[in-house]
Scaffold this motif. Structure first.
Motif, short mmCIF file in Angstrom:
data_model
loop_
_atom_site.label_atom_id
_atom_site.label_comp_id
_atom_site.label_asym_id
_atom_site.label_seq_id
_atom_site.Cartn_x
_atom_site.Cartn_y
_atom_site.Cartn_z
N CYS A 16 0.84 -1.21 0.00
CA CYS A 16 0.00 0.00 0.00
C CYS A 16 0.87 1.25 0.00
O CYS A 16 2.08 1.18 0.18
CB CYS A 16 -0.91 0.00 1.22
SG CYS A 16 -1.99 -1.44 1.30
N GLU A 17 0.23 2.43 -0.17
CA GLU A 17 0.95 3.70 -0.22
C GLU A 17 1.80 3.95 1.02
O GLU A 17 2.85 4.57 0.93
CB GLU A 17 -0.05 4.86 -0.38
CG GLU A 17 -0.71 4.92 -1.73
CD GLU A 17 -1.74 6.05 -1.79
OE1 GLU A 17 -1.65 7.00 -1.00
OE2 GLU A 17 -2.63 5.97 -2.66
N ASP A 18 1.33 3.49 2.18
CA ASP A 18 2.07 3.71 3.43
C ASP A 18 3.13 2.64 3.69
O ASP A 18 3.76 2.62 4.74
CB ASP A 18 1.12 3.82 4.62
CG ASP A 18 0.39 2.52 4.91
OD1 ASP A 18 0.54 1.55 4.15
OD2 ASP A 18 -0.34 2.49 5.92
N GLY A 19 3.29 1.71 2.76
CA GLY A 19 4.30 0.67 2.91
C GLY A 19 3.78 -0.62 3.53
O GLY A 19 4.51 -1.60 3.65
N THR A 20 2.53 -0.63 3.94
CA THR A 20 1.93 -1.81 4.55
C THR A 20 1.65 -2.85 3.47
O THR A 20 1.15 -2.52 2.40
CB THR A 20 0.61 -1.44 5.26
OG1 THR A 20 0.87 -0.42 6.20
CG2 THR A 20 -0.01 -2.64 5.95
N ARG A 21 1.97 -4.09 3.78
CA ARG A 21 1.66 -5.18 2.86
C ARG A 21 0.31 -5.76 3.25
O ARG A 21 0.06 -6.01 4.42
CB ARG A 21 2.74 -6.25 2.94
CG ARG A 21 4.10 -5.75 2.46
CD ARG A 21 5.24 -6.70 2.79
NE ARG A 21 4.97 -8.10 2.49
CZ ARG A 21 5.24 -8.71 1.32
NH1 ARG A 21 5.83 -8.04 0.36
NH2 ARG A 21 4.95 -9.98 1.15
N SER A 22 -0.58 -5.97 2.29
CA SER A 22 -1.92 -6.46 2.59
C SER A 22 -2.48 -7.25 1.41
O SER A 22 -2.15 -6.98 0.26
CB SER A 22 -2.85 -5.28 2.90
OG SER A 22 -4.18 -5.73 3.08
N ASN A 23 -3.34 -8.19 1.75
CA ASN A 23 -4.06 -8.92 0.70
C ASN A 23 -5.56 -8.64 0.78
O ASN A 23 -6.36 -9.31 0.16
CB ASN A 23 -3.78 -10.42 0.77
CG ASN A 23 -4.34 -11.05 2.03
OD1 ASN A 23 -4.66 -10.36 2.98
ND2 ASN A 23 -4.45 -12.36 2.02
N PHE A 24 -5.93 -7.62 1.57
CA PHE A 24 -7.33 -7.24 1.76
C PHE A 24 -7.73 -6.29 0.64
O PHE A 24 -7.10 -5.27 0.40
CB PHE A 24 -7.50 -6.57 3.13
CG PHE A 24 -8.91 -6.17 3.43
CD1 PHE A 24 -9.85 -7.11 3.79
CD2 PHE A 24 -9.31 -4.84 3.35
CE1 PHE A 24 -11.16 -6.74 4.07
CE2 PHE A 24 -10.60 -4.45 3.63
CZ PHE A 24 -11.53 -5.41 3.99
N ILE A 25 -8.82 -6.62 -0.04
CA ILE A 25 -9.31 -5.80 -1.14
C ILE A 25 -10.75 -5.38 -0.82
O ILE A 25 -11.61 -6.23 -0.56
CB ILE A 25 -9.26 -6.57 -2.48
CG1 ILE A 25 -7.82 -6.95 -2.79
CG2 ILE A 25 -9.88 -5.74 -3.60
CD1 ILE A 25 -7.67 -7.94 -3.91
N PHE A 26 -10.96 -4.06 -0.80
CA PHE A 26 -12.29 -3.51 -0.50
C PHE A 26 -12.71 -2.68 -1.70
O PHE A 26 -11.96 -1.83 -2.18
CB PHE A 26 -12.24 -2.66 0.77
CG PHE A 26 -13.58 -2.17 1.21
CD1 PHE A 26 -14.51 -3.02 1.78
CD2 PHE A 26 -13.93 -0.83 1.07
CE1 PHE A 26 -15.76 -2.58 2.18
CE2 PHE A 26 -15.17 -0.36 1.48
CZ PHE A 26 -16.09 -1.24 2.04
N GLU A 27 -13.94 -2.90 -2.18
CA GLU A 27 -14.36 -2.28 -3.43
C GLU A 27 -15.42 -1.19 -3.28
O GLU A 27 -15.86 -0.63 -4.29
CB GLU A 27 -14.88 -3.38 -4.37
CG GLU A 27 -13.79 -4.37 -4.73
CD GLU A 27 -14.32 -5.64 -5.35
OE1 GLU A 27 -15.55 -5.88 -5.29
OE2 GLU A 27 -13.51 -6.40 -5.89
N ASP A 28 -15.80 -0.83 -2.07
CA ASP A 28 -16.86 0.16 -1.87
C ASP A 28 -16.40 1.37 -1.05
O ASP A 28 -17.15 1.90 -0.23
CB ASP A 28 -18.05 -0.51 -1.18
CG ASP A 28 -19.27 -0.58 -2.07
OD1 ASP A 28 -19.32 0.17 -3.05
OD2 ASP A 28 -20.16 -1.38 -1.77
N TYR A 29 -15.18 1.83 -1.26
CA TYR A 29 -14.65 2.95 -0.48
C TYR A 29 -15.51 4.20 -0.59
O TYR A 29 -15.76 4.88 0.41
CB TYR A 29 -13.21 3.28 -0.90
CG TYR A 29 -12.19 2.34 -0.32
CD1 TYR A 29 -11.86 2.39 1.02
CD2 TYR A 29 -11.57 1.40 -1.13
CE1 TYR A 29 -10.93 1.51 1.56
CE2 TYR A 29 -10.63 0.52 -0.60
CZ TYR A 29 -10.32 0.59 0.74
OH TYR A 29 -9.41 -0.28 1.27
#
Length: 140
Positions: A16-29
């Motif tokens: 992510c932009e802040d450097g966090t690694r994630s596999n969480f995907i959210f589609e309704d921001y």
């Protein structure tokens, strides 16, 4: 959570932009951003206010009484025997913790306490401050 149950899933790990690694995907921001953009923190603020009020009116008042009682004990002790504050604090704590008695260890550290009359006067001076600690400390 139910509202967005179909709006998220797990996929490949991305950075992510802040450097966090994630596999969480959210589609309704766009729809969900109100939840974290303007959260209703009223209950948190009220709770924090109650904690602060309790701390000021009870905990700090109790602490002030303890400090004033200790200062009174220190003054009364110094009326019997002059000494630096650090020594007075050590003697007060020891006498209080040893059931209003001068311990052998304390006598070894402060030889003037070997004199029973001096030791007894010190115990009475210290104990009297703590016996009166239920009173308003500003009266002393």
């Amino acid at each position: 959570m139910r509202r967005y149950a179909t709006s998220y899933h797990f996929g490949e790990i991305v950075v992510c932009e802040d450097g966090t690694r994630s596999n969480f995907i959210f589609e309704d921001y766009d729809d969900a951003c109100f939840a974290w953009r303007y959260p209703d923190l009223t209950e948190h603020v009220l709770y924090t206010a109650r904690v602060i009020e309790h701390t000021i009116s009870h905990e700090m008042a109790d602490e002030a009484r303890i400090v004033m009682t200790f200062q009174l004990a220190q003054e009364r002790l110094k009326d019997v025997m002059e000494m630096p504050n650090q020594d007075a604090n050590r003697i007060i704590r020891s006498i209080k913790e040893n059931g209003w008695c001068v311990s052998g260890k304390l006598k070894a550290e402060y030889p003037r306490l070997e004199d029973e009359l001096t030791a007894q006067r010190i115990v009475v001076a210290v104990q009297s401050a703590f016996e009166n600690s239920d009173d308003d400390p500003t009266e002393h």
